[in-house]
Design a protein around this motif. Structure first.
Motif, short mmCIF file in Angstrom:
data_model
loop_
_atom_site.label_atom_id
_atom_site.label_comp_id
_atom_site.label_asym_id
_atom_site.label_seq_id
_atom_site.Cartn_x
_atom_site.Cartn_y
_atom_site.Cartn_z
N GLY A 394 57.43 25.46 12.02
CA GLY A 394 57.02 24.36 12.88
C GLY A 394 56.66 23.14 12.06
N ASN A 395 55.94 23.37 10.99
CA ASN A 395 55.54 22.23 10.14
C ASN A 395 56.75 21.53 9.55
N LEU A 396 57.74 22.32 9.08
CA LEU A 396 58.94 21.72 8.47
C LEU A 396 59.73 20.92 9.52
N SER A 398 58.53 19.67 12.35
CA SER A 398 57.76 18.50 12.80
C SER A 398 57.84 17.39 11.77
N ASN A 399 57.81 17.75 10.47
CA ASN A 399 57.94 16.73 9.41
C ASN A 399 59.34 16.09 9.47
N ALA A 400 60.37 16.94 9.70
CA ALA A 400 61.75 16.42 9.72
C ALA A 400 61.88 15.36 10.81
N ILE A 401 61.24 15.60 11.95
CA ILE A 401 61.29 14.62 13.05
C ILE A 401 60.43 13.40 12.71
N LYS A 402 59.19 13.72 12.21
CA LYS A 402 58.21 12.66 11.95
C LYS A 402 58.72 11.67 10.90
N TYR A 403 59.35 12.22 9.84
CA TYR A 403 59.76 11.33 8.74
C TYR A 403 61.22 10.86 8.87
N GLY A 429 66.21 11.54 7.23
CA GLY A 429 65.13 10.55 7.30
C GLY A 429 64.91 9.75 6.04
N MET A 430 63.64 9.37 5.83
CA MET A 430 63.29 8.43 4.75
C MET A 430 63.38 9.03 3.34
N GLY A 431 63.38 10.36 3.24
CA GLY A 431 63.46 11.00 1.91
C GLY A 431 62.14 10.86 1.14
N ILE A 432 62.11 11.48 -0.02
CA ILE A 432 60.86 11.49 -0.82
C ILE A 432 61.16 11.00 -2.23
N PHE A 444 46.06 17.26 0.84
CA PHE A 444 45.67 15.87 1.09
C PHE A 444 46.60 14.85 0.45
N PHE A 445 47.63 15.31 -0.26
CA PHE A 445 48.54 14.31 -0.84
C PHE A 445 49.50 13.81 0.24
N ARG A 446 49.64 12.48 0.27
CA ARG A 446 50.58 11.88 1.20
C ARG A 446 51.42 10.89 0.42
N GLY A 447 52.72 10.91 0.63
CA GLY A 447 53.61 9.95 -0.03
C GLY A 447 53.24 8.55 0.42
N ASP A 449 55.03 5.86 1.00
CA ASP A 449 55.85 5.31 2.09
C ASP A 449 55.42 5.92 3.42
N ALA A 450 55.21 7.26 3.39
CA ALA A 450 54.86 7.97 4.60
C ALA A 450 53.48 7.53 5.08
N ALA A 451 52.53 7.48 4.16
CA ALA A 451 51.15 7.17 4.53
C ALA A 451 51.02 5.79 5.15
N GLY A 455 51.37 8.65 10.63
CA GLY A 455 50.09 9.36 10.58
C GLY A 455 50.26 10.76 10.00
N GLY A 456 49.17 11.31 9.48
CA GLY A 456 49.24 12.65 8.92
C GLY A 456 48.01 12.95 8.08
N THR A 457 47.87 14.21 7.71
CA THR A 457 46.67 14.60 6.95
C THR A 457 47.00 15.04 5.52
N GLY A 458 48.25 15.26 5.22
CA GLY A 458 48.63 15.74 3.89
C GLY A 458 48.27 17.21 3.71
N LEU A 459 48.15 17.95 4.82
CA LEU A 459 47.74 19.35 4.70
C LEU A 459 48.86 20.34 5.02
N GLY A 460 49.79 19.95 5.85
CA GLY A 460 50.80 20.87 6.36
C GLY A 460 51.54 21.61 5.26
N LEU A 461 52.10 20.90 4.30
CA LEU A 461 52.90 21.55 3.26
C LEU A 461 52.04 22.43 2.34
P1 ADP Z 1 51.50 15.09 6.45
O1 ADP Z 1 52.84 15.18 7.06
O2 ADP Z 1 50.40 15.29 7.39
O3 ADP Z 1 51.33 13.89 5.61
P2 ADP Z 1 52.43 17.27 4.86
O4 ADP Z 1 51.72 18.19 3.92
O5 ADP Z 1 53.23 17.95 5.91
O6 ADP Z 1 51.34 16.30 5.43
O7 ADP Z 1 53.40 16.38 4.03
C1 ADP Z 1 52.94 15.81 2.81
C2 ADP Z 1 53.76 14.58 2.48
O8 ADP Z 1 55.10 15.00 2.15
C3 ADP Z 1 53.95 13.63 3.59
O9 ADP Z 1 52.85 12.73 3.67
C4 ADP Z 1 55.22 12.93 3.21
O10 ADP Z 1 54.99 11.94 2.25
C5 ADP Z 1 56.04 14.02 2.56
N1 ADP Z 1 57.00 14.68 3.48
C6 ADP Z 1 56.89 15.90 4.04
N2 ADP Z 1 58.02 16.20 4.75
C7 ADP Z 1 58.84 15.14 4.64
C8 ADP Z 1 60.15 14.85 5.11
N3 ADP Z 1 60.82 15.69 5.90
N4 ADP Z 1 60.69 13.65 4.81
C9 ADP Z 1 60.02 12.79 4.02
N5 ADP Z 1 58.79 13.02 3.50
C10 ADP Z 1 58.20 14.16 3.81
#
Ligand code: ADP
Length: 500
Positions: A394-396, A398-403, A429-432, A444-447, A449-451, A455-461
């Protein structure tokens, strides 16, 4: 070469000075003995001279009393002659004894003895007898010549004894003067040497002790002023070297302690900052869904809406409430992660079925994204905690959609081999960025560009990785900034098929 300790230095100096003192005393003793010997020889020479002069006087008395009698016929001269003759053996005996240790002088003394005895027996006594018979015969020139010759011979021998003795006495006193002078020179040199040695020792001690101690005291002042970088040259006499090296160890330990304190301080500062960021992030993350829930609930309570509009509002409330619940779940998980308190309910289940379920759940609402699900037709059984693995997928998704904010295709792929199951989620999406890729699994790490935009907490992964690793699997990412990302999860597989 190992440096001498202070005790060693003192021992070296004391032994050297002691040797010098022994040398001085020995030289003085040699000089004193030599002077004593010279004195003894001088007094012996004086005695020999006196004894020789005594014999010479007796010879003179014999000759003059004989002449007196021959000229005057006075019996008084005979008495004088007899007196001289009586004392003669004693005087000769003394002279012979005194020169007994000198063969040459002894030979001369014996010769004198012989000459004198011969003078008395062979000349003087016959002349006395002749004088009694004929005064004129005794005064003949031949007799007088004989007298002169014999007297000269005796005086000559005695003169030689005197001259030799005097010569020796001069030579001996010269030798003893030389010895005394040499003793004075050696003594003075030795004293100067020991004075020099004491001065050198002073310099040695100053160099080996005073200078390093001075350096240590100024370094200690630097340390007191807070400069722990100061290091001392550890060269120095044994104990001093040890002191300097102990000083260096102390400053090293202080420096290390200070560095640790600074690092600790920095960590505390970072953690403080982290806490502030966290509070602001949490409040931000909670505020948005909460505002929706409160807003739509009040709207529904205040006014009557047509049923389909009412349902739409309720769906929004439901969605935001779920989001809040998921946030609360994430925070709870992170607490478990930090405390090592994750526990799992292991049971075999079909991963194909779970993947299908999650895909349906996440893509039923998103119209901006299309989904490609590529799953095997046969079940892929894993022995795992189904809810937790669902959380990971679910987290993967949701991230794929979110980013992928501008939409795009999301692909869910599952393959299986003998080793295990491999599940990937790909997006467009936007890539990393490469620099962030290594850190996205940290809590708690957030990229950047993403941050900034999402929105997000940096906890899912971080939670996902902990779950997968606890199951003996792994998770990795492959991404191209601007083109998309692919997350791959590997789980070990059990061969037993799940009973329907
Ligand atoms: P959150 O999504 O709440 O920030 P995550 O632990 O799920 O926390 O993700 C950590 C960071 O990894 C995100 O802030 C984002 O920078 C990057 N990330 C995760 N999944 C993706 C993705 N599918 N595409 C781009 N960046 C991603």
């Amino acid at each position: 070469m190992k440096k001498l300790s202070l005790v060693g230095r003192v021992v070296v100096l004391a032994s050297t000075v002691a040797m010098v003192v022994v040398l001085v005393v020995a030289t003085a003793l040699v000089a004193i003995l030599s002077l004593r010997r010279a004195e003894a020889r001088e007094s012996r020479a004086k005695d020999v001279t006196a004894a020789t002069l005594r014999v010479e006087n007796i010879a003179f008395d014999l000759q003059s009393s004989l002449r007196g009698y021959v000229l005057s016929g006075d019996q008084h001269f005979i008495t004088l002659f007899n007196d001289a003759q009586t004392t003669m053996p004693v005087a000769l005996g003394r002279l012979t004894t005194l020169v007994a240790d000198d063969q040459e002088q002894l030979r001369r003394a014996r010769a004198t003895d012989g000459l004198l005895r011969a003078y008395v027996a062979d000349y003087a006594q016959p002349v006395i007898k002749i004088r009694r018979l004929s005064p004129y015969a005794a005064l003949s020139p031949a007799s007088l010549d004989e007298d002169r010759r014999r007297a000269n011979e005796i005086r000559g021998t005695l003169g030689t004894i005197l001259a030799v003795e005097q010569q020796r006495s001069v030579a001996r006193s010269k030798h003893s003067r030389e010895v005394a002078r040499a003793a004075v020179i050696v003594g003075s040199v030795a004293l100067a040497l020991s004075a020099g040695l004491v001065l050198l020792f002073g310099a040695w001690v100053a160099r080996g002790v005073a200078a390093p101690v001075r350096r240590a005291s100024s370094a200690a002042a630097q340390v007191a002023a807070g400069d722990f970088d100061v290091r001392l040259d550890e060269s120095g006499a044994g104990e001093v070297g040890e002191l300097l090296s102990a000083f260096n160890s102390m400053t090293r330990a202080l420096e290390l302690g200070r560095r640790e304190l600074l690092e600790q301080n920095e960590r505390l500062r970072e953690s403080e900052q982290h806490k502030r960021d966290l509070i602001s992030m949490v409040s931000h993350e909670i505020r948005t869904p909460l505002a929706s829930v409160v807003g739509f609930t009040s709207l529904l309570l205040e006014r009557e809406f047509p049923p389909d509009e009412q349902r739409r509002y309720l769906e929004i409330v439901d969605q935001q409430a779920r989001r809040l619940a998921s946030l609360a779940g994430d925070f709870l998980d992170v607490q478990l992660l930090e405390g090592g308190g994750f526990s799992f309910d292991y049971a075999p289940f079909d991963l194909v079925e779970l993947a299908n379920e999650q895909a349906r759940l996440f893509f039923s609402h998103s119209s901006a994204h299309t989904i490609d699900v590529d799953l095997p037709s046969d079940p892929v059984v894993v022995n795992a905690d189904r809810d937790r693995i669902a959380q990971v997928i679910g987290n993967l998704l949701s991230n794929a959609i979110k980013y992928s904010p501008s939409g795009g295709n999301v692909r869910l792929l599952l393959t299986a081999n003998d080793g295990g199951a491999e599940l990937s989620v790909e997006d467009e999406g936007m890539g990393i960025p490469a620099a962030d890729r290594a850190r996205i699994f940290e809590k708690f790490f957030r990229g950047a560009d993403a941050a900034s935009a999402i929105g997000g907490t940096g906890l899912g992964l971080a939670v996902a990785r902990e779950i997968v690793m606890s199951h003996g699997g792994g998770i990795e990412v492959d991404s191209e900034p601007g083109r998309g990302s692919r997350f791959t999860v590997r789980l070990p597989r059990v061969s037993t098929p799940v009973s329907a």
